[in-house]
Motif scaffolding. Structure first.
Motif, mmCIF file in Angstrom:
data_model
loop_
_atom_site.group_PDB
_atom_site.id
_atom_site.type_symbol
_atom_site.label_atom_id
_atom_site.label_comp_id
_atom_site.label_asym_id
_atom_site.label_seq_id
_atom_site.Cartn_x
_atom_site.Cartn_y
_atom_site.Cartn_z
ATOM 1 N N ASP A 21 -49.664 36.472 4.149
ATOM 2 C CA ASP A 21 -49.224 37.370 3.079
ATOM 3 C C ASP A 21 -47.729 37.245 2.796
ATOM 4 O OD1 ASP A 21 -51.775 38.233 2.778
ATOM 5 O OD2 ASP A 21 -51.513 40.133 3.839
ATOM 6 N N GLY A 22 -47.055 36.416 3.554
ATOM 7 C CA GLY A 22 -45.673 36.112 3.206
ATOM 8 C C GLY A 22 -44.583 36.646 4.117
ATOM 9 N N ALA A 23 -44.944 37.301 5.211
ATOM 10 C CA ALA A 23 -43.897 37.807 6.111
ATOM 11 C C ALA A 23 -43.070 36.638 6.651
ATOM 12 C CB ALA A 23 -44.527 38.575 7.267
ATOM 13 N N ASP A 24 -41.760 36.828 6.717
ATOM 14 C CA ASP A 24 -40.905 35.772 7.266
ATOM 15 C C ASP A 24 -40.882 35.816 8.789
ATOM 16 O OD1 ASP A 24 -40.014 34.777 4.734
ATOM 17 O OD2 ASP A 24 -38.786 36.586 4.558
ATOM 18 N N GLY A 25 -41.056 37.008 9.311
ATOM 19 C CA GLY A 25 -41.084 37.178 10.754
ATOM 20 C C GLY A 25 -41.812 38.468 11.077
ATOM 21 N N ILE B 78 -33.144 45.090 18.171
ATOM 22 C CA ILE B 78 -34.242 44.119 18.026
ATOM 23 C C ILE B 78 -34.389 43.714 16.558
ATOM 24 C CG2 ILE B 78 -36.751 43.778 18.251
ATOM 25 C CD1 ILE B 78 -36.631 45.664 20.691
ATOM 26 N N VAL B 79 -34.291 44.707 15.682
ATOM 27 C CA VAL B 79 -34.387 44.414 14.247
ATOM 28 C C VAL B 79 -33.299 43.411 13.867
ATOM 29 C CG1 VAL B 79 -34.115 45.356 11.919
ATOM 30 C CG2 VAL B 79 -35.448 46.612 13.619
ATOM 31 N N LYS B 80 -32.101 43.647 14.394
ATOM 32 C CA LYS B 80 -30.980 42.763 14.075
ATOM 33 C C LYS B 80 -31.250 41.353 14.619
ATOM 34 C CE LYS B 80 -25.943 42.754 14.450
ATOM 35 N NZ LYS B 80 -25.451 42.298 15.754
ATOM 36 N N ALA C 277 -31.305 47.725 10.091
ATOM 37 C CA ALA C 277 -31.269 46.893 8.880
ATOM 38 C C ALA C 277 -32.488 47.164 8.003
ATOM 39 C CB ALA C 277 -31.226 45.426 9.295
ATOM 40 N N PRO C 278 -32.287 47.149 6.692
ATOM 41 C CA PRO C 278 -33.393 47.464 5.778
ATOM 42 C C PRO C 278 -34.354 46.293 5.588
ATOM 43 C CG PRO C 278 -31.430 46.966 4.527
ATOM 44 C CD PRO C 278 -31.046 46.812 5.971
ATOM 45 N N THR C 279 -34.271 45.316 6.487
ATOM 46 C CA THR C 279 -35.068 44.104 6.305
ATOM 47 C C THR C 279 -36.491 44.237 6.835
ATOM 48 O OG1 THR C 279 -33.968 43.421 8.320
ATOM 49 C CG2 THR C 279 -33.233 42.382 6.278
#
Ligand code: SF4
Ligand code: SF4
Ligand code: FES
Lengths: 223, 117
Positions: free
Chosen positions: B29-33, B90-92, B4-6
């Motif tokens: 800095d704003g990372a969601d995860g 894991i990304v998913k 995923a490009p997330t």
């Protein structure tokens, strides 16, 4: 060295809840070595406090600095410029450092970020143990290098109590009986007879008795 | 390998170089995860880097929980360079977890501030 541990972040945040800008001061002395209040811990605490406050929609501005020692006036004086426009100073030193800051910055709200626990050392990285009770007159030469004042749970000075079992103290199977350790070591050194020497009662007037203690060395005073 | 490009990958010589400050900074800095991927246990070139990284991640999760931000946004995984498929999984998994948690609460605040200005 002095061993300290950080208070819960929430408790520290509560002490500065009405502040907009705070100075967090680490100490490069004991609390850096025991990983409670060095440069890194100061940054981690600052970041944690900022995140917390931002979530409450009440952002906190932080300035961080790590003093060489907070228990020496000359290093505390180095903070003068940093303290001017802050609403509070959070000290990550032991209780000594907090008091030095409070003494110098009389018009500032100075709060402790750590709980000062004891003096001792590490056994392995990440584990510290209390070793000395600051009694004011060391008797380790009579006890095989093992301090009965702090390592015996009852600070007994004339041998173990009835609770000594298989080398352990009655308070916990994880705590060695200091007097068993003393006996074993004196025996190994062939000095058991020393334990039989008559000792007068310990002079506790050299300890906490009589208010805060002082140590003076005229020969090293500059003025 | 497709994933995923997330995510944005930050390469480190060893997961053991990760630091509490860096992890907290990512969220500021704003990372969601964020997840830290270390080599499989026993495969770290520096022997114990991945074990140390795992412990530090655990500690930062604790801090994030303590301050009410939520430690779920951070995790540690072991995987080898040959496990592209596992990486994509894991990304998913992390993306789904973060979607469920919603955006980084600090971003919401920043947007609100920006909107008002
Ligand atoms: S202020 Fe406290 S922690 Fe810092 S060096 Fe002095 S005694 Fe050690
Ligand atoms: S005898 Fe007194 S000075 Fe010596 S280690 Fe024990 S408490 Fe400290
Ligand atoms: S080389 Fe240390 S975790 Fe990969």
């Amino acid at each position: 060295m002095i061993i300290a541990q950080q208070k819960p972040v929430k408790d520290i945040a509560a002490m500065i809840s009405d502040c907009k800008k705070v100075l967090l001061v680490g100490c490069a002395g004991c609390v850096t070595v025991c990983l409670a209040g060095g440069e890194k811990e100061t940054e981690v605490l600052a970041s944690s406090l900022r995140i917390m406050r931002k979530m409450e929609d009440n952002p906190l501005e932080t300035v961080t600095y790590t003093a060489t020692r907070q228990c020496d006036p000359e290093y505390v004086a180095a903070l003068d410029n940093l303290t001017r426009d802050v609403d509070a100073i959070v000290s990550l030193a032991c209780g000594v450092g907090v008091q030095y800051l409070a003494e110098r910055f009389t018009d500032k709200w100075v709060v402790p970020a750590l709980d000062t626990k004891f003096i001792g050392g590490s056994t392995v990285h990440g584990n510290w143990e209390e070793k000395c009770g600051l009694c004011g007159e060391c008797i380790l030469h009579r006890t095989g290098g093992i301090c009965p004042i702090i390592r015996c749970s009852k600070s007994i000075l004339n041998g173990p109590c009835g609770g000594s079992q298989y080398g352990k103290c009655e308070i916990s199977k994880d705590v060695d009986c200091a007097w068993q350790l003393i006996y074993d070591r004196m025996k190994a050194l062939g000095k058991l007879d020393k334990l039989m020497e008559f000792q007068p009662p310990k002079d506790w007037s050299k300890s906490r008795d009589g208010g805060p203690r002082k140590a003076v060395r005229e020969d090293v005073m500059i003025d | 390998m497709q994933y995923a490009p997330t995510v944005r990958i930050v390469e480190m010589p060893c997961s053991g170089t990760i630091d509490h400050r860096v992890l907290l900074q990512t969220f500021e800095d704003g990372a969601d995860g964020v997840f830290v991927a270390g080599c499989m246990e026993g495969d770290c070139h520096f022997l114990k880097g991945n074990f140390r990284a795992k412990k530090r991640v655990r500690q930062v999760k604790k801090i994030l929980d303590e301050i009410g931000f939520g430690g779920d946004r951070l995790d540690f995984f072991n995987l080898s360079a040959a496990q592209g498929q596992r990486f994509a999984e894991i990304v998913k998994e992390m993306t789904e977890r973060v979607l469920q948690l919603g955006p980084n609460p600090l971003n919401k605040k920043a947007k609100k501030e920006g909107g008002a200005a």
